[in-house]
Design a protein around this motif. Structure first.
Motif, PDB file in Angstrom:
ATOM      1  N   GLU A  61     -41.645  55.969 -44.665  1.00 35.53           N
ATOM      2  CA  GLU A  61     -41.092  54.794 -43.994  1.00 35.53           C
ATOM      3  C   GLU A  61     -42.088  54.103 -43.069  1.00 35.53           C
ATOM      4  OE1 GLU A  61     -37.992  53.469 -44.351  1.00 35.53           O
ATOM      5  OE2 GLU A  61     -37.680  54.875 -46.007  1.00 35.53           O
ATOM      6  N   SER A 103     -44.444  51.685 -43.331  1.00 33.49           N
ATOM      7  CA  SER A 103     -44.525  50.224 -43.326  1.00 33.49           C
ATOM      8  C   SER A 103     -43.262  49.596 -42.762  1.00 33.49           C
ATOM      9  CB  SER A 103     -44.787  49.707 -44.738  1.00 33.49           C
ATOM     10  OG  SER A 103     -46.068  50.119 -45.186  1.00 33.49           O
ATOM     11  N   ARG A 104     -42.096  50.106 -43.185  1.00 33.43           N
ATOM     12  CA  ARG A 104     -40.840  49.554 -42.667  1.00 33.43           C
ATOM     13  C   ARG A 104     -40.776  49.687 -41.160  1.00 33.43           C
ATOM     14  NH1 ARG A 104     -36.756  51.374 -40.366  1.00 33.43           N
ATOM     15  NH2 ARG A 104     -37.380  53.536 -40.751  1.00 33.43           N
ATOM     16  N   GLU A 113     -40.869  46.560 -38.356  1.00 30.88           N
ATOM     17  CA  GLU A 113     -39.735  46.315 -37.469  1.00 30.88           C
ATOM     18  C   GLU A 113     -40.199  46.269 -36.012  1.00 30.88           C
ATOM     19  OE1 GLU A 113     -36.718  49.203 -38.268  1.00 30.88           O
ATOM     20  OE2 GLU A 113     -36.110  48.265 -40.168  1.00 30.88           O
TER      21      GLU A 113
END
Length: 263
Positions: A149, A151-152, A156
């Protein structure tokens, strides 16, 4: 000191935060020798910056001089200009002490001092309002990385801090990607392959829109050139490898040679 506008396309940003290290005397000695070096060296295409502790800001500014090509930064600042915020320092105050850049959202601030996406957004806005350069730090834990996760998560963090900025304001922002698992004395240096996906994501969203995309995390003499070769990386944010002046000067030389090689 150096102008903090946005006319710097193609620059490599190479800087260091001293964290809670160096007293005023040490800061003066480092800054004096750095000023001598940059006054003689050819650093075309490289933008140096150093971020001392609050107590050494003004002394470091004095040693660098008013026309220094080295940008001076602060490690944090509050979003309010003044008020009952015991122990805090405002953007106006660090600017008065000589800061031209403010580091925001370092993982240590997030972990130990309750920095949130919301407060990073307030601080980015305050830094921009005072005409300084926000250096927004983002980065994920090993658990987030292992879950695929990365990059996510960092996107954000970045989106939350930069929400609502105009194109002109966005163009004054620096982003430093510093994966938590790669920083500090116990950090594991990231491989080039591990960094490609996060920087691809950052590049798609912020490449060409922000002032630069930097990498920080166990940067040293042995990997600096490889890190600078990653697509979308436009600089290095260095820790302990640059706390000694000799290490920082060598890293500046590596960056200058890289710029010359790519023409």
């Amino acid at each position: 000191m150096t102008d903090t506008g946005t006319n710097d396309s193609g620059l490599l940003w190479v800087g260091t935060s001293w964290k809670m290290n160096k007293g005023i005397g040490e800061a003066r000695s480092y800054a004096r020798a750095l000023a001598d070096y940059v006054g003689q060296a050819d650093l075309s295409g490289v933008q140096p910056f150093i971020i001392p502790s609050f107590t050494a800001l003004a002394a470091t500014r004095d040693e660098l001089g008013d026309d220094s090509p080295v940008l001076l930064g602060a490690q944090n600042a509050h979003w309010e200009d003044e008020g009952p915020w015991t122990g805090e320092v405002s953007v106006a105050q660090v600017k008065d002490a000589g800061a031209q850049l403010v580091e925001i959202g370092h993982s240590e601030r997030r972990e130990h001092f309750a920095e949130t996406v919301a407060t990073t957004r307030l601080k980015v806005a305050a830094v921009l309002a005072h005409g300084l350069v926000p250096l927004l730090c983002i980065g994920e834990s090993a658990d987030v990385k292992d879950a695929g996760e990365s990059s996510r998560f960092i996107m954000e963090q970045a989106a939350g801090a930069l929400d609502g900025l105009t194109a002109e304001q966005m163009g004054r922002v620096l982003i430093a990607y510093e994966p938590i698992w790669a920083i500090g004395e116990s950090g594991r240096p990231a491989t080039v392959e591990e960094l490609r996906e996060p920087f691809d994501a950052l590049g798609r969203e912020y490449g060409g829109r922000t002032r630069g995309l930097l990498y920080g995390g166990s940067v040293g003499l042995d990997n600096a050139e490889d890190l600078l070769g990653i697509d979308e990386v436009t600089g290095l944010f260095i820790g302990r490898a640059a706390w000694r002046l000799a290490g920082y000067l060598r890293l500046l030389e590596i960056a200058a040679a890289h710029q010359e090689a790519i023409g």
